[in-house]
Design a protein around this motif. Sequence first.
Motif, PDB file in Angstrom:
ATOM      1  N   VAL A   1       0.824  -0.954   0.180  1.00 10.12           N
ATOM      2  CA  VAL A   1      -0.034  -0.221  -0.304  1.00 10.12           C
ATOM      3  C   VAL A   1       0.597   1.334   0.139  1.00 10.12           C
TER       4      VAL A   1
ATOM      5  N   ALA B   1      -2.405   3.145  -0.490  1.00 12.51           N
ATOM      6  CA  ALA B   1      -2.889   3.564   0.839  1.00 12.51           C
ATOM      7  C   ALA B   1      -3.667   5.177   0.995  1.00 12.51           C
TER       8      ALA B   1
ATOM      9  N   PHE C   1      -6.603   2.824  -1.432  1.00 11.30           N
ATOM     10  CA  PHE C   1      -7.527   1.621  -1.167  1.00 11.30           C
ATOM     11  C   PHE C   1      -8.627   2.042  -0.224  1.00 11.30           C
ATOM     12  N   TYR C   2      -9.465   3.011   0.367  1.00 12.17           N
ATOM     13  CA  TYR C   2     -11.257   2.977   0.586  1.00 12.17           C
ATOM     14  C   TYR C   2     -11.363   2.770  -0.054  1.00 12.17           C
TER      15      TYR C   2
ATOM     16  N   ARG D   1       0.086   2.633   7.720  1.00 13.49           N
ATOM     17  CA  ARG D   1      -0.906   2.986   6.066  1.00 13.49           C
ATOM     18  C   ARG D   1      -1.265   1.135   6.339  1.00 13.49           C
TER      19      ARG D   1
ATOM     20  N   CYS E   1      -4.705   0.007   6.223  1.00 16.41           N
ATOM     21  CA  CYS E   1      -5.543  -1.567   4.945  1.00 16.41           C
ATOM     22  C   CYS E   1      -6.367  -2.037   5.325  1.00 16.41           C
TER      23      CYS E   1
END
Length: 168
Positions: free
Chosen positions: A45, A62, A65-66, A92, A96
């Motif tokens: 990430v 990261a 990622f969300y 990070r 994640c």
Amino acid sequence: MASSTPMWAANFPQPISTPPKISHEELEELMRTKTAGVDFVVVDVRRTDIEALIKGAINVPAQTFYQTLPTLLPILSRIPKVIFHCQSSLGRGPRCAGWYADALAPDAISQSLILEGGMKVWLEHWADDASMTISVPSVGATADYPPMALPVSVSEALKHNSGGGAPT
């Protein structure tokens, strides 16, 4: 996980889950005896601090990622072990991994794990092993391209990558 929330993560919820850790020795054993992408996957990430990659890892920064988790979840959740890391696996990577664990169904076959020590510890053991680690050349110093400044536009990048003109 680091105690302060980095600016990029301030608009996202804190993960509820705290996934377990996996050691570099356990990951090395997986890599030698199992199939990446089937039995396990490593999710790196990091965004800009990449000097090397664990062989077979995917890179999903990261910072995005969300937002991409709804797309990633149906893909990653088919894999029994999803192993997250960043440079040291203190911020990070755990964040994640937590988001991924939070998103999994209660009966999921997939398990979210954090690589203990992150890439720093991995490189202490596997930096010179091409079966475990892939070096990432610095920008402008790859084997395929002579050192150069980054292209300033997409059209310049296309010219550089296609030998002078736009792709046909």
